[in-house]
Write a protein that holds these residues in place. Sequence first.
Motif, PDB file in Angstrom:
ATOM      1  N   PRO A  43       0.815  -1.177   0.017  1.00  0.00           N
ATOM      2  CA  PRO A  43       0.119  -0.112  -0.001  1.00  0.00           C
ATOM      3  C   PRO A  43       0.836   1.318  -0.137  1.00  0.00           C
ATOM      4  CG  PRO A  43      -1.038  -1.658   1.338  1.00  0.00           C
ATOM      5  CD  PRO A  43       0.448  -2.029   1.109  1.00  0.00           C
ATOM      6  N   MET A  44       1.913   1.048   0.676  1.00  0.00           N
ATOM      7  CA  MET A  44       2.791   2.483   0.832  1.00  0.00           C
ATOM      8  C   MET A  44       3.325   2.814  -0.719  1.00  0.00           C
ATOM      9  SD  MET A  44       5.990   3.428   3.173  1.00  0.00           S
ATOM     10  CE  MET A  44       5.192   3.385   4.561  1.00  0.00           C
ATOM     11  N   LEU A  45       3.901   1.815  -1.220  1.00  0.00           N
ATOM     12  CA  LEU A  45       4.307   1.748  -2.476  1.00  0.00           C
ATOM     13  C   LEU A  45       3.263   2.333  -3.663  1.00  0.00           C
ATOM     14  CD1 LEU A  45       7.032  -1.173  -2.845  1.00  0.00           C
ATOM     15  CD2 LEU A  45       7.379   1.264  -2.237  1.00  0.00           C
ATOM     16  N   TRP A  46       2.312   1.586  -3.428  1.00  0.00           N
ATOM     17  CA  TRP A  46       1.088   2.013  -4.392  1.00  0.00           C
ATOM     18  C   TRP A  46       0.726   3.670  -4.132  1.00  0.00           C
ATOM     19  CZ3 TRP A  46      -0.470   0.466  -8.889  1.00  0.00           C
ATOM     20  CH2 TRP A  46      -0.249  -0.994  -9.101  1.00  0.00           C
ATOM     21  N   GLY A  94      11.777  13.911   9.726  1.00  0.00           N
ATOM     22  CA  GLY A  94      11.339  12.469   9.377  1.00  0.00           C
ATOM     23  C   GLY A  94      12.622  11.588   9.453  1.00  0.00           C
ATOM     24  N   ALA A  95      13.670  11.867   8.823  1.00  0.00           N
ATOM     25  CA  ALA A  95      14.792  10.962   8.911  1.00  0.00           C
ATOM     26  C   ALA A  95      15.731  11.266  10.373  1.00  0.00           C
ATOM     27  CB  ALA A  95      15.929  11.828   7.987  1.00  0.00           C
ATOM     28  N   ASP A 107      10.730  -1.302  15.319  1.00  0.00           N
ATOM     29  CA  ASP A 107      10.050  -1.928  14.199  1.00  0.00           C
ATOM     30  C   ASP A 107      10.088  -1.388  12.829  1.00  0.00           C
ATOM     31  OD1 ASP A 107       8.275  -4.700  14.122  1.00  0.00           O
ATOM     32  OD2 ASP A 107       7.593  -3.243  12.451  1.00  0.00           O
ATOM     33  N   THR A 108      10.543  -1.966  11.705  1.00  0.00           N
ATOM     34  CA  THR A 108      10.442  -1.428  10.526  1.00  0.00           C
ATOM     35  C   THR A 108       9.164  -0.621  10.016  1.00  0.00           C
ATOM     36  OG1 THR A 108      10.039  -3.578   9.443  1.00  0.00           O
ATOM     37  CG2 THR A 108      12.407  -3.029   9.799  1.00  0.00           C
ATOM     38  N   PHE A 109       8.098  -1.176  10.680  1.00  0.00           N
ATOM     39  CA  PHE A 109       7.091  -0.622  10.115  1.00  0.00           C
ATOM     40  C   PHE A 109       7.058   0.836  10.786  1.00  0.00           C
ATOM     41  CE2 PHE A 109       2.945   1.142  11.757  1.00  0.00           C
ATOM     42  CZ  PHE A 109       1.877   0.486  10.639  1.00  0.00           C
ATOM     43  N   ALA A 112       9.496   3.013   8.619  1.00  0.00           N
ATOM     44  CA  ALA A 112       8.989   3.395   7.413  1.00  0.00           C
ATOM     45  C   ALA A 112       7.916   4.524   7.267  1.00  0.00           C
ATOM     46  CB  ALA A 112       8.628   2.214   6.654  1.00  0.00           C
ATOM     47  N   ASN A 113       7.170   4.268   8.230  1.00  0.00           N
ATOM     48  CA  ASN A 113       5.859   5.268   8.440  1.00  0.00           C
ATOM     49  C   ASN A 113       6.395   6.403   8.893  1.00  0.00           C
ATOM     50  OD1 ASN A 113       3.220   4.287   7.791  1.00  0.00           O
ATOM     51  ND2 ASN A 113       4.267   2.361   8.749  1.00  0.00           N
ATOM     52  N   VAL A 114       7.559   6.710   9.637  1.00  0.00           N
ATOM     53  CA  VAL A 114       7.777   7.824  10.124  1.00  0.00           C
ATOM     54  C   VAL A 114       8.520   8.602   8.708  1.00  0.00           C
ATOM     55  CG1 VAL A 114       9.933   8.991  11.318  1.00  0.00           C
ATOM     56  CG2 VAL A 114       8.429   7.577  12.555  1.00  0.00           C
ATOM     57  N   ILE A 115       9.242   7.838   8.059  1.00  0.00           N
ATOM     58  CA  ILE A 115       9.934   8.552   6.707  1.00  0.00           C
ATOM     59  C   ILE A 115       8.811   8.749   5.874  1.00  0.00           C
ATOM     60  CG2 ILE A 115      11.369   7.758   4.791  1.00  0.00           C
ATOM     61  CD1 ILE A 115      12.958   6.040   6.699  1.00  0.00           C
ATOM     62  N   TYR A 116       7.678   8.133   5.732  1.00  0.00           N
ATOM     63  CA  TYR A 116       6.848   8.465   4.453  1.00  0.00           C
ATOM     64  C   TYR A 116       6.087   9.713   5.116  1.00  0.00           C
ATOM     65  CZ  TYR A 116       2.729   7.785   1.668  1.00  0.00           C
ATOM     66  OH  TYR A 116       1.777   8.038   0.761  1.00  0.00           O
ATOM     67  N   LEU A 117       5.623   9.776   6.374  1.00  0.00           N
ATOM     68  CA  LEU A 117       5.163  10.761   7.057  1.00  0.00           C
ATOM     69  C   LEU A 117       5.865  12.128   6.930  1.00  0.00           C
ATOM     70  CD1 LEU A 117       2.766  12.091   8.484  1.00  0.00           C
ATOM     71  CD2 LEU A 117       3.975  11.649  10.868  1.00  0.00           C
ATOM     72  N   GLY A 118       7.416  12.419   6.902  1.00  0.00           N
ATOM     73  CA  GLY A 118       8.132  13.119   6.863  1.00  0.00           C
ATOM     74  C   GLY A 118       8.164  13.649   5.240  1.00  0.00           C
ATOM     75  N   PHE A 119       7.983  12.710   4.455  1.00  0.00           N
ATOM     76  CA  PHE A 119       7.905  12.961   2.985  1.00  0.00           C
ATOM     77  C   PHE A 119       6.604  13.880   2.692  1.00  0.00           C
ATOM     78  CE2 PHE A 119      10.965   9.533   1.878  1.00  0.00           C
ATOM     79  CZ  PHE A 119      12.067  10.488   1.620  1.00  0.00           C
ATOM     80  N   THR A 120       5.360  13.297   3.474  1.00  0.00           N
ATOM     81  CA  THR A 120       4.240  13.808   3.168  1.00  0.00           C
ATOM     82  C   THR A 120       4.094  15.390   3.721  1.00  0.00           C
ATOM     83  OG1 THR A 120       3.226  11.642   3.050  1.00  0.00           O
ATOM     84  CG2 THR A 120       1.728  13.265   3.438  1.00  0.00           C
ATOM     85  N   LEU A 121       4.499  15.445   4.730  1.00  0.00           N
ATOM     86  CA  LEU A 121       4.371  16.708   5.589  1.00  0.00           C
ATOM     87  C   LEU A 121       5.299  17.719   4.808  1.00  0.00           C
ATOM     88  CD1 LEU A 121       4.501  15.852   9.390  1.00  0.00           C
ATOM     89  CD2 LEU A 121       2.620  16.695   8.109  1.00  0.00           C
ATOM     90  N   SER A 122       6.536  17.302   4.370  1.00  0.00           N
ATOM     91  CA  SER A 122       7.284  18.198   3.407  1.00  0.00           C
ATOM     92  C   SER A 122       6.713  18.654   2.333  1.00  0.00           C
ATOM     93  CB  SER A 122       8.523  17.307   3.190  1.00  0.00           C
ATOM     94  OG  SER A 122       9.287  18.070   2.208  1.00  0.00           O
TER      95      SER A 122
END
Length: 141
Positions: A43-46, A94-95, A107-109, A112-122
Amino acid sequence: MPYEEKRTWILGVAAVVSYVIYLIVVLVRARHTALVEVAYVAPMLWAIGGSIAASIVAAIAVAIGSHDRDRRDQRDREIDLRGTHVGQAFVILGAVGALVLALANGDTFWIANVIYLGFTLSAVVGATAKLVAYRRGMWPW
């Protein structure tokens, strides 16, 4: 509305919509299992790929209908630069958050979600800063 402002709207809306869809999919999958055990990678990649594809398609559609798509003046460049700087702060946050989680054996979950949230907030905060600059002018700092 200038073409660059339209593109900014497209990028901001695509980031929000894709992230919300991702959250809905993951939270629905987590109804009967622990959140960290949910299959979140696809779902994240999609969501990321869909956001990029939708942004490209929408930008092309807007460019076809815009008369000023080739005009980019100094004001557009300044707004883009400052908005990008504001948004990049959230990539760094996020990084740093992901680094802290990795060092704490998170956990990798969550990493990954913190990084994705950082990209989205950016993307969202950067687009918001640009739109505010287009509507109210450049801020003095």
